[in-house]
Write a protein that holds these residues in place. Structure first.
Motif, PDB file in Angstrom:
ATOM      1  N   THR A  35       0.781  -1.120  -0.067  1.00 34.00           N
ATOM      2  CA  THR A  35       0.064  -0.159   0.104  1.00 34.00           C
ATOM      3  C   THR A  35       0.880   1.350   0.021  1.00 34.00           C
ATOM      4  O   THR A  35       0.599   2.345  -0.328  1.00 34.00           O
ATOM      5  CB  THR A  35      -0.693   0.151   1.245  1.00 34.00           C
ATOM      6  N   LYS A  36       2.190   1.056   0.394  1.00 35.18           N
ATOM      7  CA  LYS A  36       3.151   2.185   0.417  1.00 35.18           C
ATOM      8  C   LYS A  36       4.035   2.382  -0.630  1.00 35.18           C
ATOM      9  O   LYS A  36       4.183   3.434  -1.191  1.00 35.18           O
ATOM     10  CB  LYS A  36       3.767   2.337   1.890  1.00 35.18           C
ATOM     11  N   SER A  37       4.721   1.218  -1.110  1.00 35.18           N
ATOM     12  CA  SER A  37       5.787   1.264  -2.082  1.00 35.18           C
ATOM     13  C   SER A  37       5.824   0.039  -2.813  1.00 35.18           C
ATOM     14  O   SER A  37       5.995  -1.142  -2.171  1.00 35.18           O
ATOM     15  CB  SER A  37       7.226   1.513  -1.458  1.00 35.18           C
ATOM     16  N   LYS A  38       5.466   0.225  -4.046  1.00 36.28           N
ATOM     17  CA  LYS A  38       5.586  -1.201  -4.818  1.00 36.28           C
ATOM     18  C   LYS A  38       6.836  -1.982  -4.793  1.00 36.28           C
ATOM     19  O   LYS A  38       7.235  -2.992  -4.668  1.00 36.28           O
ATOM     20  CB  LYS A  38       5.172  -0.851  -6.377  1.00 36.28           C
ATOM     21  N   THR A  39       7.996  -0.850  -4.735  1.00 34.54           N
ATOM     22  CA  THR A  39       9.357  -1.535  -4.788  1.00 34.54           C
ATOM     23  C   THR A  39       9.755  -1.947  -3.472  1.00 34.54           C
ATOM     24  O   THR A  39      10.401  -3.218  -3.395  1.00 34.54           O
ATOM     25  CB  THR A  39      10.373  -0.252  -5.068  1.00 34.54           C
TER      26      THR A  39
END
Length: 470
Positions: free
Chosen positions: A146-150
């Motif tokens: 939900t915050k960072s795909k990486t």
């Protein structure tokens, strides 16, 4: 007399030798006097039993395995795995013996194993404590997404490496088969999260599902098809389908939608090891039987499978499922039930004798279920004023609040009741949405009729109109 005694002794000896797997346990401070065991042997019929604790709070189970199996032991239905409610999806092999002792109040701290299968169970315990209890890896991964795909994909790579490192510690203590299948299971755990994330992103952006949706730094690790296909990895509970999804991701087939497993396997069977192709074919066929019942179309598929795999170990199980589903043939009586509605009043199927009942098993968390709700409004509008048709929705939600909230949010008109798990089990519901049409006499009319989204609802309207004329 002596020959008879010798004969009886031989029979007794054969019986003892036939039981080659032993599971024993002793529980301090048990929360229940029963233990539930579920065993899913590879290519054999599943086993479900409730074991009673004796006066010393001990239990024992014996069975015969000819190949690997997955076992689940449930000690407390009200506790999750992390709190010691059960041991889930542990691999057993022929000739395994395992004894366990634990205090139900301090489950994982007190769990001790003995027996030749102890290293396998110790591996599962260490993996759970390290990755689930200490890291809560699945929840953490969900939060990262939900915050960072990486960060999400990097975390999946790290967890996979950690799990493989833990397994490596036990390599010399377990069989090669166990080690190999566990590697496949780990890949399945990680790939399930990967494929779901990629698919959801593609759906959200309304684009094709491709590996490019995964950051380049982690793409190779997360889309690799390792361990390789062979007759051993085919026995993993999740790996055959995991590999299929990875093939879909890496090698899409024109005209085949991502996720359409039947179409993909039909078009790409040569990509799969013979053991994988047979396993996938059998499992997809069992899903068809579970979903559609014992109709003419499914029977033809069973005949085709037997022709292609005349010596398949799956045949007995497939035919047994087919026989079980004969209870759902048109004209067979539907299973009686009584369930509470949203106001707590009991609703019985018998209440609707003389009417056509459209029965829909669904849940608030089920995306495909909710996708059918808005299109179903057209069906209901078409039959507006026809009090001979009842739209009855059976929710499998465990949480009552979630159930009621979803009804209001999605404006699902009709009658609503909530299952106690017994009804969906009686109706053979293995996945949702699952729908049935019950005729005026309380008999099955149609199993899995056309969905409201199919042909703009016209196909379902025709089936319901046909039911009204009978």
């Amino acid at each position: 007399m002596k020959p008879l005694l010798i004969f009886l002794f031989i029979l007794f000896s054969i019986k003892i030798q036939a039981q080659n797997v032993f599971i024993r346990g002793k529980i301090m401070n048990p929360v229940s006097q029963t233990v539930e065991i579920m065993i899913f042997p590879y290519a054999q019929k599943s086993i479900f039993e409730t074991l009673l604790l004796n006066e010393k709070n001990e239990f024992e189970f014996k069975t015969t395995l000819t190949d690997i199996a997955y076992v689940t032991l449930t000690f407390d239905k009200n506790r999750p795995i992390s709190q010691g409610g059960r041991l889930q999806w542990y691999i057993l092999e022929p000739n395994d013996t395992i004894s366990m002792t634990f205090d139900a109040k301090y489950f994982w701290k007190t769990m001790r194993y003995t027996g030749n299968a102890a290293p396998k169970f110790e591996y599962y315990k260490e993996d759970l404590i390290t990755t689930n209890l200490q890291k809560d890896w699945e929840t953490t991964a969900k939060t990262k997404l939900t915050k960072s795909k990486t960060d999400f994909y990097q975390y999946l790579v790290e967890i996979e490496r950690l799990k493989l490192k833990l397994l490596e510690k036990y390599k010399s203590k377990v069989t090669t088969q166990f080690y190999t299948i566990c590697k496949a299971d780990i890949k399945s755990d990680i790939s399930t999260k990967t494929v779901r994330a990629v698919y959801q992103e593609a759906q959200k952006r309304k684009i094709d599902v491709t590996p490019e949706l995964i950051p380049a730094a982690f793409r190779a690790a997360l889309t690799s098809m390792a361990p390789p296909q062979d007759s051993i990895t085919a026995k993993s509970m999740g790996y055959p389908f995991t590999l299929m999804y990875l093939f879909m991701l890496n090698h899409p087939t024109q005209g085949v939608e991502f996720g359409d497993r039947n179409a993909y396997l039909k078009a790409n069977k040569s990509k799969f090891h013979p053991a994988f192709a047979e396993t996938l074919s059998s499992e997809l066929l069992e899903e068809e039987i579970a979903y559609k019942g014992s109709n003419e179309e499914v029977v033809k598929q069973v005949i085709a499978f037997e022709k292609e795999y005349p010596n398949s170990r799956f045949l007995a199980r497939i035919k047994n499922r087919l026989i079980e589903k004969e209870a759902f043939l048109p004209g067979k009586p539907a299973f009686a039930f009584t369930l509470p509605d949203t106001a707590g009043r009991n609703v019985q199927l018998a209440d609707f004798k003389g009417k056509i009942v459209y029965l829909d098993f669904w849940a608030s968390w089920c995306g495909p279920c909710l996708a059918e709700m808005k299109p179903s409004l057209k069906i209901k509008e078409h039959f507006k004023g026809h009090d001979e048709i009842v739209f009855l929705y059976i929710s499998t939600d465990k949480n009552e609040a979630d159930w009621k909230k979803a009804i209001a949010k999605h404006q699902i008109t009709g009658l609503h009741v909530r299952d106690n798990q017994n009804v969906s089990k009686a109706f053979g519901v293995s996945g949702i949405p699952s729908t049935f049409i019950i005729d005026r006499y309380g008999n099955f009319q149609t199993i899995q009729p056309p969905k409201p989204t199919q042909n703009n609802g016209n196909d379902l309207i025709k089936v319901l109109e046909s039911a009204l004329t009978k």
